[in-house]
Scaffold this active site. Structure first.
Site, PDB file in Angstrom:
ATOM      1  N   PRO A 114       0.783  -1.234   0.000  1.00 28.82           N
ATOM      2  CA  PRO A 114       0.000   0.000   0.000  1.00 28.82           C
ATOM      3  C   PRO A 114       0.816   1.286   0.000  1.00 28.82           C
ATOM      4  O   PRO A 114       0.246   2.369  -0.075  1.00 28.82           O
ATOM      5  CB  PRO A 114      -0.823  -0.113   1.280  1.00 28.82           C
ATOM      6  CG  PRO A 114      -0.003  -0.978   2.178  1.00 28.82           C
ATOM      7  CD  PRO A 114       0.712  -1.942   1.291  1.00 28.82           C
ATOM      8  N   ASP A 154       2.585   1.295 -11.582  1.00 32.29           N
ATOM      9  CA  ASP A 154       1.360   2.063 -11.386  1.00 32.29           C
ATOM     10  C   ASP A 154       1.679   3.416 -10.768  1.00 32.29           C
ATOM     11  O   ASP A 154       2.754   3.620 -10.185  1.00 32.29           O
ATOM     12  CB  ASP A 154       0.404   1.313 -10.445  1.00 32.29           C
ATOM     13  CG  ASP A 154      -0.210   0.086 -11.084  1.00 32.29           C
ATOM     14  OD1 ASP A 154      -0.143  -0.034 -12.317  1.00 32.29           O
ATOM     15  OD2 ASP A 154      -0.749  -0.753 -10.341  1.00 32.29           O
ATOM     16  N   LYS A 176      -2.895   5.004 -13.712  1.00 34.14           N
ATOM     17  CA  LYS A 176      -4.320   5.073 -14.004  1.00 34.14           C
ATOM     18  C   LYS A 176      -4.987   5.953 -12.966  1.00 34.14           C
ATOM     19  O   LYS A 176      -4.728   5.836 -11.776  1.00 34.14           O
ATOM     20  CB  LYS A 176      -4.958   3.684 -13.976  1.00 34.14           C
ATOM     21  CG  LYS A 176      -4.410   2.728 -15.009  1.00 34.14           C
ATOM     22  CD  LYS A 176      -5.061   1.369 -14.888  1.00 34.14           C
ATOM     23  CE  LYS A 176      -4.482   0.389 -15.886  1.00 34.14           C
ATOM     24  NZ  LYS A 176      -5.085  -0.961 -15.753  1.00 34.14           N
ATOM     25  N   GLY A 210       0.467  -1.493  -7.161  1.00 29.92           N
ATOM     26  CA  GLY A 210       0.107  -1.151  -5.803  1.00 29.92           C
ATOM     27  C   GLY A 210      -0.683  -2.271  -5.140  1.00 29.92           C
ATOM     28  O   GLY A 210      -1.471  -2.960  -5.785  1.00 29.92           O
ATOM     29  N   ASP A 237      -1.713  -5.739  -3.876  1.00 26.95           N
ATOM     30  CA  ASP A 237      -1.467  -7.083  -4.372  1.00 26.95           C
ATOM     31  C   ASP A 237      -1.914  -7.165  -5.826  1.00 26.95           C
ATOM     32  O   ASP A 237      -2.966  -6.615  -6.178  1.00 26.95           O
ATOM     33  CB  ASP A 237      -2.244  -8.105  -3.527  1.00 26.95           C
ATOM     34  CG  ASP A 237      -2.000  -9.529  -3.993  1.00 26.95           C
ATOM     35  OD1 ASP A 237      -1.041 -10.152  -3.516  1.00 26.95           O
ATOM     36  OD2 ASP A 237      -2.766 -10.012  -4.864  1.00 26.95           O
ATOM     37  N   ILE A 270      -5.682  -8.347  -6.400  1.00 24.87           N
ATOM     38  CA  ILE A 270      -6.831  -7.725  -5.749  1.00 24.87           C
ATOM     39  C   ILE A 270      -7.054  -6.362  -6.381  1.00 24.87           C
ATOM     40  O   ILE A 270      -6.343  -5.399  -6.080  1.00 24.87           O
ATOM     41  CB  ILE A 270      -6.643  -7.607  -4.223  1.00 24.87           C
ATOM     42  CG1 ILE A 270      -6.485  -8.996  -3.608  1.00 24.87           C
ATOM     43  CG2 ILE A 270      -7.841  -6.882  -3.594  1.00 24.87           C
ATOM     44  CD1 ILE A 270      -6.359  -8.993  -2.091  1.00 24.87           C
ATOM     45  N   ALA A 288      -3.972  -3.241  -0.049  1.00 30.06           N
ATOM     46  CA  ALA A 288      -4.300  -1.954   0.571  1.00 30.06           C
ATOM     47  C   ALA A 288      -5.186  -2.146   1.796  1.00 30.06           C
ATOM     48  O   ALA A 288      -5.009  -1.475   2.816  1.00 30.06           O
ATOM     49  CB  ALA A 288      -4.981  -1.050  -0.453  1.00 30.06           C
ATOM     50  N   MET A 336     -11.785   2.119  -4.236  1.00 28.84           N
ATOM     51  CA  MET A 336     -12.151   3.043  -5.312  1.00 28.84           C
ATOM     52  C   MET A 336     -13.564   3.572  -5.138  1.00 28.84           C
ATOM     53  O   MET A 336     -14.335   3.671  -6.093  1.00 28.84           O
ATOM     54  CB  MET A 336     -11.999   2.350  -6.679  1.00 28.84           C
ATOM     55  CG  MET A 336     -10.584   1.862  -6.953  1.00 28.84           C
ATOM     56  SD  MET A 336     -10.445   0.810  -8.415  1.00 28.84           S
ATOM     57  CE  MET A 336     -11.190  -0.729  -7.795  1.00 28.84           C
ATOM     58  N   GLY A 391      -3.311   4.983   2.979  1.00 28.45           N
ATOM     59  CA  GLY A 391      -2.957   3.944   3.942  1.00 28.45           C
ATOM     60  C   GLY A 391      -1.482   3.622   4.004  1.00 28.45           C
ATOM     61  O   GLY A 391      -0.828   3.444   2.976  1.00 28.45           O
TER      62      GLY A 391
END
Length: 262
Positions: free
Chosen positions: A16, A39, A61, A92, A94, A97, A123, A173, A202
């Site tokens: 995270p 990312d 993104k 970022g 895993d 996920i 996260a 998100m 986080g």
């Protein structure tokens, strides 16, 4: 080029944000890679672990704006591996996920490119630990669900089985759609007085943890100017978070919505 000449694509979870939460294997691969495709949420501290001569390619993104569409990211990974260069796809949390790692894995497999997946602390796991918020607790929750708050057809989703007594719901998100999510949860039978926690940035030095009630979720996002990345935790366990209470009159022991003041 024969398949045996292809380099391996390493799908690596960066966690995270805090570089101390990287796995040992992730840190080693980052330092060895010739190319790092990363990312936007990967921290500068983690990118600093790369070899100074490594090429860094950002495929960041953001909501409604991608530097590269996913299919082009897939093609980029394949092309780099086929060139024989060692590739780390740094994601970022895993990779599996809400990281679209499965799609990148499939693209590499289809092209005959070998892939290794290195898990990362998600996260949700990392942010909850930093906030001292147990996602499961013998007295409060025996089930956890992870959902994306930017899914299509949000109003058509049935949230009734995901949140409520004995359950924890973690929403990724969900900053932009928080008010709609709260309305839909309440419409599907979740109590407006259900504790919630918002975990912003986080595990980073500027992390904020905010506690309130479900009925206040949309207002909280506006009032506190919450920015992504942020997670929303819905359920009794949210009351355990080491956090700032941001709803007047509410405490962790509030019951039946009697102390909700909006």
């Amino acid at each position: 080029m024969a398949q045996t000449e292809y380099a391996t694509v390493h799908l690596v979870g960066a966690g995270p944000g805090d570089p101390d939460l990287l796995t040992v294997r992730a840190a080693r691969l980052i330092g060895e890679a010739a190319v790092i495709v990363h990312d936007g949420l990967v921290s500068d501290e983690i990118l600093a672990l790369a070899d100074p001569g490594a090429e860094r390619i950002s495929v960041a993104k953001q909501r409604d704006r991608h530097s590269l569409p996913q299919d082009q990211i897939n093609a980029l990974l394949v092309r780099l591996a086929q060139s024989g260069r060692s590739v780390v796809r740094l994601k970022g949390g895993d990779p599996f996920i809400f990281g679209r790692g499965g799609e990148e894995l499939e693209a590499c497999r289809a092209a005959g490119v070998p892939v290794e997946v290195v898990p990362g602390i998600s996260a949700a796991i990392g942010s909850a630990a930093q906030a001292q918020l147990p996602l499961t607790h013998r007295d409060a929750s025996s089930a956890v669900s992870f959902v994306a708050g930017q899914c299509k057809g949000l109003a058509d989703q049935d949230w009734s089985g995901l949140a409520g007594k004995g359950r924890t719901l973690v929403i990724y998100m969900g900053v932009a759609t928080a008010a709609d999510i709260a309305d839909k949860l309440i419409a599907d039978g979740v109590s407006p007085a259900t504790p919630i926690a918002v975990l912003e940035n986080g595990t980073r030095t500027d992390m904020r943890t905010l506690r309130s009630l479900l009925a206040d979720l949309g207002h909280l996002m506006v009032r506190e100017q919450v920015k992504s990345p942020a997670l929303i935790v819905v359920g009794e366990v949210a009351a355990y978070a080491l956090a700032l209470d941001v709803l007047a009159g509410w405490s962790a022991g509030a019951e039946n919505g009697a102390e909700i003041i909006l």
